[in-house]
Write a protein that holds these residues in place. Structure first.
Motif, PDB file in Angstrom:
ATOM      1  N   GLU A 121       0.549  -1.075  -0.302  1.00  0.00           N
ATOM      2  CA  GLU A 121      -0.192   0.131  -0.269  1.00  0.00           C
ATOM      3  C   GLU A 121       1.260   1.390   0.111  1.00  0.00           C
ATOM      4  O   GLU A 121       0.845   2.131  -0.634  1.00  0.00           O
ATOM      5  CB  GLU A 121      -1.065  -0.201   1.250  1.00  0.00           C
ATOM      6  N   GLU A 122       1.508   1.454   1.155  1.00  0.00           N
ATOM      7  CA  GLU A 122       2.192   2.555   1.115  1.00  0.00           C
ATOM      8  C   GLU A 122       3.113   3.239  -0.100  1.00  0.00           C
ATOM      9  O   GLU A 122       3.549   3.962  -0.284  1.00  0.00           O
ATOM     10  CB  GLU A 122       3.152   2.651   2.599  1.00  0.00           C
ATOM     11  N   LEU A 123       3.653   2.019  -0.240  1.00  0.00           N
ATOM     12  CA  LEU A 123       5.270   2.320  -1.230  1.00  0.00           C
ATOM     13  C   LEU A 123       4.775   2.623  -2.582  1.00  0.00           C
ATOM     14  O   LEU A 123       4.408   3.743  -3.304  1.00  0.00           O
ATOM     15  CB  LEU A 123       6.502   1.415  -1.461  1.00  0.00           C
ATOM     16  N   PRO A 124       3.853   2.123  -2.801  1.00  0.00           N
ATOM     17  CA  PRO A 124       3.628   1.895  -4.320  1.00  0.00           C
ATOM     18  C   PRO A 124       2.161   3.395  -4.420  1.00  0.00           C
ATOM     19  O   PRO A 124       2.458   3.912  -5.846  1.00  0.00           O
ATOM     20  CB  PRO A 124       2.110   0.975  -4.476  1.00  0.00           C
ATOM     21  N   ALA A 125       1.854   3.603  -3.354  1.00  0.00           N
ATOM     22  CA  ALA A 125       1.120   4.503  -3.536  1.00  0.00           C
ATOM     23  C   ALA A 125       2.471   6.816  -3.656  1.00  0.00           C
ATOM     24  O   ALA A 125       1.699   7.328  -4.246  1.00  0.00           O
ATOM     25  CB  ALA A 125       0.446   4.896  -2.156  1.00  0.00           C
ATOM     26  N   LEU A 126       2.793   5.713  -2.554  1.00  0.00           N
ATOM     27  CA  LEU A 126       3.643   7.060  -2.926  1.00  0.00           C
ATOM     28  C   LEU A 126       5.602   6.767  -4.427  1.00  0.00           C
ATOM     29  O   LEU A 126       5.640   8.005  -4.743  1.00  0.00           O
ATOM     30  CB  LEU A 126       5.332   7.189  -1.957  1.00  0.00           C
ATOM     31  N   GLY A 127       4.605   5.525  -5.078  1.00  0.00           N
ATOM     32  CA  GLY A 127       5.702   5.668  -5.970  1.00  0.00           C
ATOM     33  C   GLY A 127       7.421   4.974  -6.218  1.00  0.00           C
ATOM     34  O   GLY A 127       7.677   5.632  -7.389  1.00  0.00           O
ATOM     35  N   CYS A 128       7.240   4.630  -5.506  1.00  0.00           N
ATOM     36  CA  CYS A 128       8.882   4.088  -4.930  1.00  0.00           C
ATOM     37  C   CYS A 128       8.320   2.738  -4.801  1.00  0.00           C
ATOM     38  O   CYS A 128       7.823   1.531  -4.681  1.00  0.00           O
ATOM     39  CB  CYS A 128       8.197   4.570  -3.552  1.00  0.00           C
ATOM     40  N   ARG A 129       9.787   2.522  -6.193  1.00  0.00           N
ATOM     41  CA  ARG A 129      10.437   0.910  -6.172  1.00  0.00           C
ATOM     42  C   ARG A 129      10.910   0.469  -4.697  1.00  0.00           C
ATOM     43  O   ARG A 129      11.529   0.365  -4.568  1.00  0.00           O
ATOM     44  CB  ARG A 129      11.115   1.237  -7.832  1.00  0.00           C
ATOM     45  N   PHE A 130      10.385  -0.833  -4.756  1.00  0.00           N
ATOM     46  CA  PHE A 130      11.472  -1.841  -3.144  1.00  0.00           C
ATOM     47  C   PHE A 130      12.378  -3.039  -3.927  1.00  0.00           C
ATOM     48  O   PHE A 130      11.577  -3.617  -5.002  1.00  0.00           O
ATOM     49  CB  PHE A 130      10.136  -2.500  -2.965  1.00  0.00           C
ATOM     50  N   VAL A 131      13.900  -3.203  -4.397  1.00  0.00           N
ATOM     51  CA  VAL A 131      13.742  -4.189  -4.118  1.00  0.00           C
ATOM     52  C   VAL A 131      14.713  -4.938  -3.236  1.00  0.00           C
ATOM     53  O   VAL A 131      15.317  -3.990  -2.589  1.00  0.00           O
ATOM     54  CB  VAL A 131      15.339  -3.812  -5.607  1.00  0.00           C
TER      55      VAL A 131
END
Length: 235
Positions: A30-40
């Motif tokens: 929820e949080e990271l996609p809403a902020l447009g942030c990629r996670f690796v």
């Protein structure tokens, strides 16, 4: 991330991001996609730019289980030590110091022990908490934290007060510790996720007689407890 300055969260593996699977899952989904942030997560081959990864929920649960299991094992070891009469938490209480050959055992700090004996002697003769505090401060006796820091060569410049307090004296004059009895595991954390402490039922306490060297003789200690109870009942 929330200010738009970061668009990539890069970790070595998933467990470095979080082990609370509910919270970590909420951030990832929820949080990271809403902020447009990629996670690796490099070691686990997780990259949100590749779309949803079916293994992430399992990694999340495994990491959460790992921390829960580790917490349980640590608590079991600490409980066993407490029931053996070993001192398990924090620095040594006033009047004692840790045995340099076994840090789970306490030995007498001769200077502080004399102060404890003076406190009990004054109380047994009818002195109030305030009178004892005045006597200690008048003699320039360092309070417990200041004594601990200075006697162990630690920086004490941040200590704002160098005076004894009534609450400190009151607490010390109720302790079975000074007749050598250990009383531990009085509190517990709510869970491995919630570190707030709650008091345990008394039957769960780890109480061990003669676990430490006594500083105060039993007759004096019992006299002081009787006086303490009488004062508490009176007020």
């Amino acid at each position: 991330m929330r200010s738009g300055q970061v668009n990539l969260c890069l970790v070595k593996d998933w467990s470095r991001f979080g082990r609370n699977y509910l919270e970590a899952g909420r951030y990832l989904e929820e949080e990271l996609p809403a902020l447009g942030c990629r996670f690796v997560a490099l070691a686990d081959g997780v990259d949100t730019d590749d779309g949803e990864n079916d293994i992430v929920p399992f990694l999340n649960a495994i990491n959460d289980y790992h921390i829960k299991n580790l917490s349980q094992r640590i608590r079991s070891v600490m409980a066993a030590k407490a029931r053996d009469g070993q001192k398990i938490a924090g620095h040594a209480p006033y009047g004692y110091r840790r045995d340099p050959e076994d840090h789970n055992r306490l030995i007498v700090d001769e200077y502080a022990a004399e102060i404890v004996q003076k406190m009990y002697r004054m109380r047994s003769q009818g002195a109030g908490y305030g009178m004892i505090v005045q006597a200690l401060n008048g003699d320039g006796v360092p309070p417990p934290l200041l004594h601990y820091l200075t006697s162990n060569g630690k920086d004490a410049s941040h200590i704002k007060t160098q005076c004894w307090r009534v609450s400190t004296v009151r607490e010390m004059l109720w302790k079975e510790l000074y007749i050598g009895n250990a009383c531990q595991l009085v509190k517990k954390v709510i869970s491995y996720r919630d570190k707030r402490e709650v008091k345990r039922p008394q039957e769960e306490w780890a109480q061990v007689a003669n676990a430490f060297p006594a500083i105060v003789d039993r007759d004096t200690w019992e006299t002081v407890q009787r006086i303490n109870r009488e004062v508490s009942t009176r007020f």
